[in-house]
Design a protein around this motif. Structure first.
Motif, short mmCIF file in Angstrom:
data_model
loop_
_atom_site.label_atom_id
_atom_site.label_comp_id
_atom_site.label_asym_id
_atom_site.label_seq_id
_atom_site.Cartn_x
_atom_site.Cartn_y
_atom_site.Cartn_z
N VAL B 204 0.84 -1.20 0.00
CA VAL B 204 0.00 0.00 0.00
C VAL B 204 0.88 1.25 0.00
CG1 VAL B 204 -1.62 1.34 1.40
CG2 VAL B 204 -1.99 -1.11 1.05
N SER B 205 2.00 1.20 0.73
CA SER B 205 2.90 2.36 0.80
C SER B 205 3.44 2.75 -0.56
CB SER B 205 4.09 2.05 1.71
OG SER B 205 3.65 1.80 3.02
N LEU B 206 3.51 1.76 -1.47
CA LEU B 206 4.13 2.02 -2.77
C LEU B 206 3.14 2.58 -3.79
CD1 LEU B 206 6.23 -1.26 -2.95
CD2 LEU B 206 7.08 1.04 -2.50
N LEU B 207 1.83 2.57 -3.45
CA LEU B 207 0.82 2.90 -4.46
C LEU B 207 0.86 4.36 -4.89
CD1 LEU B 207 -2.20 0.73 -3.31
CD2 LEU B 207 -0.32 0.21 -4.88
N GLY B 208 1.17 5.26 -3.94
CA GLY B 208 1.23 6.67 -4.28
C GLY B 208 2.29 6.92 -5.33
N LEU B 209 3.46 6.33 -5.13
CA LEU B 209 4.54 6.48 -6.10
C LEU B 209 4.15 5.83 -7.43
CD1 LEU B 209 7.45 7.38 -6.69
CD2 LEU B 209 8.19 5.11 -5.99
N ALA B 210 3.44 4.71 -7.36
CA ALA B 210 3.01 4.04 -8.58
C ALA B 210 2.16 4.98 -9.43
CB ALA B 210 2.24 2.76 -8.24
N ALA B 211 1.21 5.67 -8.79
CA ALA B 211 0.35 6.59 -9.52
C ALA B 211 1.15 7.77 -10.06
CB ALA B 211 -0.78 7.09 -8.61
N LEU B 212 2.08 8.27 -9.23
CA LEU B 212 2.93 9.38 -9.67
C LEU B 212 3.75 8.95 -10.90
CD1 LEU B 212 3.94 12.22 -8.95
CD2 LEU B 212 5.64 11.17 -7.47
N GLY B 213 4.32 7.75 -10.86
CA GLY B 213 5.11 7.25 -11.98
C GLY B 213 4.26 7.08 -13.23
N LEU B 214 3.04 6.61 -13.05
CA LEU B 214 2.15 6.44 -14.21
C LEU B 214 1.87 7.79 -14.85
CD1 LEU B 214 0.51 4.10 -15.56
CD2 LEU B 214 -1.46 5.01 -14.33
N PHE B 215 1.64 8.81 -14.00
CA PHE B 215 1.39 10.14 -14.53
C PHE B 215 2.60 10.65 -15.30
CE2 PHE B 215 1.69 14.83 -13.65
CZ PHE B 215 0.81 15.19 -14.65
N VAL B 216 3.78 10.54 -14.70
CA VAL B 216 5.00 10.98 -15.40
C VAL B 216 5.11 10.24 -16.74
CG1 VAL B 216 7.52 10.95 -15.32
CG2 VAL B 216 6.23 11.61 -13.30
N SER B 217 4.72 8.98 -16.71
CA SER B 217 4.84 8.15 -17.91
C SER B 217 3.95 8.64 -19.06
CB SER B 217 4.48 6.70 -17.57
OG SER B 217 4.91 5.84 -18.58
N THR B 218 2.84 9.31 -18.71
CA THR B 218 1.97 9.81 -19.77
C THR B 218 2.46 11.13 -20.34
OG1 THR B 218 0.58 11.00 -18.20
CG2 THR B 218 -0.08 8.75 -18.74
N LEU B 219 3.48 11.72 -19.69
CA LEU B 219 3.92 13.06 -20.10
C LEU B 219 4.92 13.02 -21.24
CD1 LEU B 219 4.39 14.82 -16.64
CD2 LEU B 219 2.47 14.98 -18.22
N THR B 220 5.64 11.93 -21.39
CA THR B 220 6.74 11.91 -22.33
C THR B 220 6.66 10.71 -23.25
OG1 THR B 220 9.11 11.43 -22.44
CG2 THR B 220 8.04 11.00 -20.37
N GLY B 221 7.38 10.81 -24.35
CA GLY B 221 7.43 9.69 -25.28
C GLY B 221 8.70 8.88 -25.14
N SER B 222 9.40 9.07 -24.05
CA SER B 222 10.65 8.33 -23.85
C SER B 222 10.59 7.56 -22.54
CB SER B 222 11.83 9.30 -23.84
OG SER B 222 12.90 8.75 -23.08
N GLY B 223 10.70 6.25 -22.62
CA GLY B 223 10.64 5.41 -21.43
C GLY B 223 11.76 5.73 -20.46
N ILE B 224 12.97 5.94 -21.00
CA ILE B 224 14.12 6.22 -20.14
C ILE B 224 13.88 7.51 -19.37
CG2 ILE B 224 16.61 6.64 -20.12
CD1 ILE B 224 16.26 4.01 -21.27
N ALA B 225 13.39 8.54 -20.06
CA ALA B 225 13.14 9.83 -19.41
C ALA B 225 12.13 9.66 -18.29
CB ALA B 225 12.64 10.85 -20.43
N ALA B 226 11.05 8.92 -18.56
CA ALA B 226 10.00 8.76 -17.55
C ALA B 226 10.52 7.98 -16.35
CB ALA B 226 8.79 8.06 -18.16
N MET B 227 11.31 6.94 -16.61
CA MET B 227 11.85 6.14 -15.51
C MET B 227 12.78 7.00 -14.66
SD MET B 227 12.70 2.38 -16.99
CE MET B 227 13.24 2.75 -18.64
#
Ligand SMILES: Nc1ncnc2c1ncn2[C@@H]1O[C@H](COP(=O)(O)OP(=O)(O)O)[C@@H](O)[C@H]1O
Ligand SMILES: [Mg+2]
Lengths: 330, 303
Positions: B204-227
């Motif tokens: 459960v502690s990791l879910l906030g970061l998971a959502a944040l990462g998913l959002f960042v992932s929708t912002l860019t077209g580069s997987g490396i950049a998002a990671m």
């Protein structure tokens, strides 16, 4: 007849435009109508806006202006209802390199809400067989050649019975043999009643496989219609093969042939307008018959080996429309 | 040479127009099927396996280090090291708590940041996203399936750490009844149950970061950049969390309640912080999940 004559066009665009962020118009006010059952060649040099148009038609990017419809339904609003009946290859194949060919297809099939998981295996096998990849199905996609990737992409487009195939430059990057096979496959699919919308920057490809065409240049539509009609609208070039090229050119010029050029024993030029007799004709204004031209040559002592009019091509049509060569990038 | 004739024999589907809704039996099967497909693709990536391998190896290192230390007769010298590390020699089960306490601040969330950051952007970069969308996966459903698969990864990553720690703990140390932080002793069986509850709390502690990462992932077209952006955010937040001048900000940072899982080792259990953590993570999921959805459903897929 399965398709009623009043059926909506397979693809329809009205005033479709796209301006990428910070760029100029990549597609500018496109009006397009692709009849059902046609093999429609969407022709244009590189950078003319073909892929951009296809992305808008498929709902991948938002048009800046205008509307699009596929199979009679508005896009992207009805994407979920329309797209299961549409197979697409967009700007080359994109695969999961670490998955096998078969698993790549399973992945794309799982994304389709209308695809029945119970029949997945059989449909994947059929699609693989169709594109001739059965033997390589178990290999990882990263080990595929470009031609094999392209075929796997086409197999993904054929996982379900489709009404429309949108193929963006399907022969790009293929060797001549691969091109022939891809074109044969396109003809075969069209023969089954699937409407094919095929983009290409190759004039002869469109002439070979398409019934209809639309020509793009710099984001604008120049013309659209049946291929035969477009090519016929262009006057062919008169071509004479003779060892007496210089004399032939002189005689032809005297008889109203313009734009003459001599290359070795080949003399080519634009024949005088056979139908009308414009005001420019100096004396008499009698329609010039090609037979008369030939007789004039022979009468002047020119030895003629071959004489004829080369059929107008799409390239002639393109040049006539733009005043520039086809290979000019937009 | 003759161009293909306009069709007279249209395919069966043409007669009825585009097929409409999926057969109802297949419908929910499908949503589950897409999640399964997502998970399969995630877990078959070499990168994911490497991350899980690292997570499995960390408890082995911690276990061996503790064993070597105590073998030397060093005993429980200084009071340093991750929580619970000094109980490990008495009871191997404590290696589970130690390993989770040691990996939660950075390694675990880092793997989540990589997987979440890559989820959309990686497919955009590879071009497979456009084929999923014309399949048509549906943007909302695809995003939902991707988030669900990242959540499953959070659980899996936590369980890998816990399971590896349990195996190493049992192999290297004695096990038996568990003395809780409040001094009460419970059976090994109940200790295992509490370990499972702790693994869930860590997930459960990791879910906030998971959502944040998913959002960042929708912002860019580069997987490396998002990671890297997501992992960079994690590091930044962890640094902000230890700057005392930013006290007022701390309760809103997603790791604020992370170590609350230790409260599950009390009798009776102290739920306040555990629930506060769940609430904070839910807030992050709601905010960044919505942001990811708003972005992804309106974004041009031009790669
Ligand atoms: N993602 C993009 N962002 C900005 N400009 C683009 C993008 N994609 C294409 N363009 C520009 O739009 C124009 C049309 O490109 P495209 O549709 O790919 O042409 P074609 O497929 O006919 O080669 C080109 O000038 C190209 O540089
Ligand atoms: Mg293109």
């Amino acid at each position: 007849m399965d398709v009623p004559p009043t059926a909506e066009p397979a693809v329809e665009a009205r005033g479709l435009s796209k301006r990428y962020r910070g760029g100029q118009l990549a597609v500018d006010g496109l009006d397009l109508r692709v009849p059902r059952g046609s093999v429609f060649g969407f022709l244009g040099p590189n950078g003319s806006g073909k892929t951009t148009t296809i992305r808008m038609l498929l709902g991948l990017i938002e048009p800046t202006a205008g509307t699009a419809a596929l199979l009679g339904r508005p896009m992207p609003r009805d994407a979920r209802r329309v797209l299961p009946a549409v197979g697409a290859l967009i700007e080359g194949p994109a695969l999961y390199g670490f998955l096998t060919g078969r698993d790549n297809l399973a992945r794309f099939d799982a994304a389709d809400p209308t695809a029945d998981p119970a029949t997945r295996r059989a449909r994947i096998d059929a699609a693989l067989g169709r594109v001739g990849l059965g033997a390589a199905a178990g290999k990882r996609a990263k080990a595929y050649s470009l031609g094999m990737k392209q075929r796997l992409g086409l197999a993904a487009a054929l996982l379900q019975p489709r009404e429309l195939l949108v193929l963006d430059e399907p022969t790009n990057g293929l060797d001549p043999q691969g091109m022939r096979e891809m074109r044969a496959l396109v003809r075969e699919l069209a023969g089954e009643g699937i409407t094919v919308f095929l983009s290409s920057h190759l004039l002869d490809e469109v002439e070979q496989v398409c019934t209809h065409t639309a020509v793009m240049a710099r984001g604008r539509l120049l013309t659209q219609g049946p291929v035969a009609q477009l090519a016929a609208g262009v006057r062919g070039r008169l071509a004479v093969t003779t060892p007496d090229a210089a004399d032939a050119a002189r005689v032809l010029r005297e008889h109203g042939v313009t734009g003459l050029s001599v290359a070795g024993d080949q003399v080519t030029g634009d024949p005088p307008d056979a139908a009308g007799t414009g005001g420019a004709g100096a004396g008499g204004a009698r329609p010039v018959d090609l037979a008369d031209l030939n007789a004039a040559l022979v009468g002047a002592g020119v030895r003629v080996r071959a004489f004829g009019v080369e059929r107008g091509t799409l390239e002639d049509a393109f040049v006539a429309l733009t005043g520039e060569g086809f290979d000019v990038a937009g | 040479m003759s161009p293909a004739e306009p069709a007279t024999a249209a395919s069966e589907g043409a007669a009825t127009g585009p097929r409409s809704a999926p057969p109802s039996a297949a419908r929910w099967w499908w949503t589950f099927g897409l999640l399964r497909s997502e998970l399969g693709v995630t877990l078959r990536r070499w990168r994911t396996l490497a991350l899980l391998g690292i997570l499995a190896a960390l408890p082995v290192l911690i276990g061996i280090a503790v064993k070597v230390e105590t073998g030397d007769g060093g005993g429980s010298g200084g009071g340093e090291g991750p929580a619970f590390i000094h109980q490990v020699t008495n009871n191997g089960l404590f290696l589970v708590f130690t390993a989770l306490a040691a990996t939660l601040p950075f390694f675990l969330p880092m793997t989540v940041g990589v997987v979440a950051g890559d989820s959309v952007a990686g497919e955009a970069a590879a071009g497979t996203l456009r084929y999923l969308l014309v399949a048509p996966a549906g943007r909302s459903r695809l995003l939902l399936a991707k988030f669900a698969s990242v959540v499953v990864f959070c659980l899996l990553a936590t369980l890998v750490v816990a399971a590896s720690a349990l195996l190493v703990g049992v192999a290297l140390f004695p096990v038996g009844d568990v003395t809780l932080l409040s001094g009460v002793t419970v059976s090994f069986g109940e200790g295992l149950l509490r370990a499972l509850a702790i693994a869930l709390a860590v997930t459960v502690s990791l879910l906030g970061l998971a959502a944040l990462g998913l959002f960042v992932s929708t912002l860019t077209g580069s997987g490396i950049a998002a990671m890297s952006a997501t992992v960079g955010l994690l590091i930044t937040v962890q640094i902000l969390a230890v700057i005392p001048q930013l006290d007022a900000l701390h309760p809103y940072l997603f790791p604020y309640h992370w170590l609350s899982f230790a409260d599950l080792l009390r009798a009776p259990v102290l739920w306040d912080d555990v629930l506060a953590n769940a609430g904070l993570q839910a807030l992050y999921v709601a905010v960044f999940g919505s942001a990811a959805w708003a972005r992804f459903t309106s974004r041009d897929i031009a790669a």
